[in-house]
Design a protein around this motif. Sequence first.
Motif, PDB file in Angstrom:
ATOM      1  N   ASP A 146       0.836  -1.222   0.000  1.00  0.00           N
ATOM      2  CA  ASP A 146       0.000   0.000   0.000  1.00  0.00           C
ATOM      3  C   ASP A 146       0.861   1.259   0.000  1.00  0.00           C
ATOM      4  N   TYR A 147       2.168   1.109   0.220  1.00  0.00           N
ATOM      5  CA  TYR A 147       3.036   2.293   0.385  1.00  0.00           C
ATOM      6  C   TYR A 147       4.197   2.366  -0.597  1.00  0.00           C
ATOM      7  N   ILE A 148       4.802   1.214  -0.887  1.00  0.00           N
ATOM      8  CA  ILE A 148       5.943   1.214  -1.810  1.00  0.00           C
ATOM      9  C   ILE A 148       5.363   1.070  -3.220  1.00  0.00           C
ATOM     10  N   LEU A 149       5.276   2.201  -3.936  1.00  0.00           N
ATOM     11  CA  LEU A 149       4.600   2.200  -5.231  1.00  0.00           C
ATOM     12  C   LEU A 149       5.655   2.211  -6.335  1.00  0.00           C
ATOM     13  N   THR A 150       5.484   1.307  -7.292  1.00  0.00           N
ATOM     14  CA  THR A 150       6.554   1.077  -8.280  1.00  0.00           C
ATOM     15  C   THR A 150       6.002   1.056  -9.701  1.00  0.00           C
ATOM     16  N   ASP A 151       6.918   0.984 -10.667  1.00  0.00           N
ATOM     17  CA  ASP A 151       6.503   0.727 -12.049  1.00  0.00           C
ATOM     18  C   ASP A 151       6.306  -0.783 -12.197  1.00  0.00           C
ATOM     19  N   ASN A 152       6.108  -1.260 -13.434  1.00  0.00           N
ATOM     20  CA  ASN A 152       5.830  -2.697 -13.566  1.00  0.00           C
ATOM     21  C   ASN A 152       7.028  -3.498 -14.089  1.00  0.00           C
ATOM     22  N   THR A 153       8.237  -3.060 -13.773  1.00  0.00           N
ATOM     23  CA  THR A 153       9.426  -3.857 -14.100  1.00  0.00           C
ATOM     24  C   THR A 153       9.523  -4.990 -13.073  1.00  0.00           C
ATOM     25  N   HIS A 154       8.848  -6.089 -13.350  1.00  0.00           N
ATOM     26  CA  HIS A 154       8.802  -7.163 -12.360  1.00  0.00           C
ATOM     27  C   HIS A 154      10.197  -7.722 -12.064  1.00  0.00           C
ATOM     28  N   GLU A 156      12.538  -6.335 -10.540  1.00  0.00           N
ATOM     29  CA  GLU A 156      13.560  -5.295 -10.337  1.00  0.00           C
ATOM     30  C   GLU A 156      12.840  -3.953 -10.448  1.00  0.00           C
ATOM     31  N   ALA A 157      11.719  -3.833  -9.738  1.00  0.00           N
ATOM     32  CA  ALA A 157      10.835  -2.679  -9.945  1.00  0.00           C
ATOM     33  C   ALA A 157      11.494  -1.377  -9.494  1.00  0.00           C
ATOM     34  N   ASN A 158      11.166  -0.300 -10.194  1.00  0.00           N
ATOM     35  CA  ASN A 158      11.674   1.030  -9.842  1.00  0.00           C
ATOM     36  C   ASN A 158      10.631   1.754  -9.001  1.00  0.00           C
ATOM     37  N   VAL A 159      11.090   2.353  -7.928  1.00  0.00           N
ATOM     38  CA  VAL A 159      10.174   3.005  -6.999  1.00  0.00           C
ATOM     39  C   VAL A 159       9.745   4.373  -7.529  1.00  0.00           C
ATOM     40  N   ASP A 160       8.452   4.659  -7.445  1.00  0.00           N
ATOM     41  CA  ASP A 160       7.946   6.001  -7.737  1.00  0.00           C
ATOM     42  C   ASP A 160       8.054   6.787  -6.426  1.00  0.00           C
ATOM     43  N   TRP A 161       9.164   7.514  -6.290  1.00  0.00           N
ATOM     44  CA  TRP A 161       9.477   8.159  -5.010  1.00  0.00           C
ATOM     45  C   TRP A 161       8.444   9.198  -4.605  1.00  0.00           C
ATOM     46  N   LEU A 176       2.139   5.451  13.768  1.00  0.00           N
ATOM     47  CA  LEU A 176       3.325   5.318  14.630  1.00  0.00           C
ATOM     48  C   LEU A 176       3.138   5.963  16.005  1.00  0.00           C
ATOM     49  N   ASP A 177       2.194   6.895  16.115  1.00  0.00           N
ATOM     50  CA  ASP A 177       1.903   7.486  17.431  1.00  0.00           C
ATOM     51  C   ASP A 177       1.453   6.416  18.429  1.00  0.00           C
ATOM     52  N   GLU A 178       0.737   5.431  17.916  1.00  0.00           N
ATOM     53  CA  GLU A 178       0.128   4.441  18.808  1.00  0.00           C
ATOM     54  C   GLU A 178       0.757   3.050  18.702  1.00  0.00           C
ATOM     55  N   HIS A 179       1.410   2.791  17.567  1.00  0.00           N
ATOM     56  CA  HIS A 179       1.827   1.401  17.307  1.00  0.00           C
ATOM     57  C   HIS A 179       3.269   1.298  16.838  1.00  0.00           C
ATOM     58  N   ILE A 180       3.799   0.097  17.030  1.00  0.00           N
ATOM     59  CA  ILE A 180       5.037  -0.277  16.339  1.00  0.00           C
ATOM     60  C   ILE A 180       4.579  -0.922  15.036  1.00  0.00           C
ATOM     61  N   ILE A 181       5.069  -0.419  13.919  1.00  0.00           N
ATOM     62  CA  ILE A 181       4.660  -0.994  12.635  1.00  0.00           C
ATOM     63  C   ILE A 181       5.602  -2.133  12.257  1.00  0.00           C
ATOM     64  N   VAL A 182       5.013  -3.272  11.851  1.00  0.00           N
ATOM     65  CA  VAL A 182       5.798  -4.361  11.266  1.00  0.00           C
ATOM     66  C   VAL A 182       5.365  -4.496   9.815  1.00  0.00           C
ATOM     67  N   THR A 183       6.314  -4.392   8.888  1.00  0.00           N
ATOM     68  CA  THR A 183       5.954  -4.474   7.470  1.00  0.00           C
ATOM     69  C   THR A 183       7.013  -5.240   6.678  1.00  0.00           C
ATOM     70  N   GLN A 184       6.727  -5.491   5.411  1.00  0.00           N
ATOM     71  CA  GLN A 184       7.593  -6.340   4.583  1.00  0.00           C
ATOM     72  C   GLN A 184       8.690  -5.540   3.888  1.00  0.00           C
ATOM     73  N   GLY A 185       9.839  -6.166   3.772  1.00  0.00           N
ATOM     74  CA  GLY A 185      10.852  -5.651   2.862  1.00  0.00           C
ATOM     75  C   GLY A 185      10.566  -6.195   1.480  1.00  0.00           C
ATOM     76  N   TYR A 186      11.298  -5.692   0.471  1.00  0.00           N
ATOM     77  CA  TYR A 186      11.419  -6.334  -0.846  1.00  0.00           C
ATOM     78  C   TYR A 186      10.205  -6.194  -1.772  1.00  0.00           C
ATOM     79  N   ILE A 187       9.006  -5.893  -1.217  1.00  0.00           N
ATOM     80  CA  ILE A 187       7.827  -5.920  -2.100  1.00  0.00           C
ATOM     81  C   ILE A 187       7.182  -4.546  -2.243  1.00  0.00           C
ATOM     82  N   GLY A 188       6.481  -4.381  -3.360  1.00  0.00           N
ATOM     83  CA  GLY A 188       5.763  -3.147  -3.625  1.00  0.00           C
ATOM     84  C   GLY A 188       4.593  -3.452  -4.536  1.00  0.00           C
ATOM     85  N   SER A 189       3.964  -2.407  -5.082  1.00  0.00           N
ATOM     86  CA  SER A 189       2.912  -2.698  -6.048  1.00  0.00           C
ATOM     87  C   SER A 189       2.821  -1.613  -7.108  1.00  0.00           C
TER      88      SER A 189
END
Length: 422
Positions: A146-154, A156-161, A176-189
């Motif tokens: 939901d956050y790491i947004l990329t192009d469709n180079t599967h 080896e995707a490039n991030v839309d910064w 983050l005010d209320e929680h510790i966030i646990v999320t994935q490395g390596y993936i985007g959409s």
Amino acid sequence: MQVFKFGGASVKSSENIKNVVSIIEKYKNSELLVVVSAIGKTTDKLAKITDSYVKKTSDAFALLEDLKNEHFQVLNELFEDKSNPIFDDIANTFVEIEWILEEEPQDDYDYLFDQIVSIGELLSTKIIAGYGQYRSLPIKWVDARDYILTDNTHREANVDWVKTEEKIRKELPSVLDEHIIVTQGYIGSTSENFTTTLGREGSDYSAAIFAASLNAENITIWKDVPGVLNADPKWFDQTELIPELSYTDAIELTYYGATVIHPKTIKPLQNKKITLNVRSFLNPDAPGTQIKTTNQTLPVPSFIFKVNQVFINIQPRDFSFIVEDNLSSIFNAFHKNRIKINMMHNSAISFSVSVDDTGENVWTLLEQLEKRYKVSVATGLELITIRYYNQETIDRVLVNKEIIRELKDSYTCQMLVKNKDE
Ligand code: ASP
Ligand code: MG
């Protein structure tokens, strides 16, 4: 706020996961986002499942069954209460792979790879978040796609910064005010919501993207080594810990193949002046290495060894010079076959490189090059890079080696070598 990243080795068993959660627990009163990779060798195994499915070389379902058993063993060891919803959640996540495998493979290979392989990180983060909650930590599981947004180079995707930063900044600070966030490395959409991956070992890069977007105070990559060493202990028996490293030296070392940090990680942190700590999850109180703005150069020469190198020498058949048009066709062939050049050198009528021996794609590349060029090849070589070299360090690595190609600038010496007795 700070960002932590835990790699596959740090979560490879239930014991290691308990250790990771204990480290998170120590920081529970600070603002923290935690990025986690897939458990142990899961990514390799999912890649093999994808390959077996597409090429029908072995039983993809049987391989999946093994991976499922490994994950359930970890769950069983972590959770005494077998009615915990995590058991269903993990079973359902595996069903997503089964659904793909039940269909005939029709889509593009790289697309399928991303859909299957990305599940490794979904599994590991669900388990760690679930176990942290079980230990009463205020953890919230967040889907990185939901956050790491990329192009469709599967693969080896490039991030839309721009889009990525905007989305992260808008939504995550209040979480983050209320929680510790646990999320994935390596993936985007992609913008069409298809899952992508950022290139192998890309979780460090994910952590840097979150840290840069959130203007984190610092980021810590937790590893099974004490920090950045001046050589990989796999190849060298006397290694030294480097306590402090400039961004530039860190970029140079990773560019030449130091595997301690993913090469794309450092630049976004340098731009925001965010300190990158590399610390040991086995000895979490030790300070490790700090990578930051510093005028200090490396206190000791650093060594990078790459084995299994193929040396390729390329000469135009028509004896034309190695200039723009030849170079662009050569680079194009490397790019299309996903082959990265580790060392290159050109003279008037020849261009030579050293690349990792990755098998099939190297041979395809050679066939393509041979149409236009005279190509000669040597395999089984070793590439040694020394940053801040001197004659003594060069002599030290050259014992029983013969140099095939040597490149030097003021700070870095690269030598492609073979064993003398071969
Ligand atoms: N799990 C992915 C890989 O093994 C990403 C990472 O570990 O950084 O390539
Ligand atoms: Mg990994």
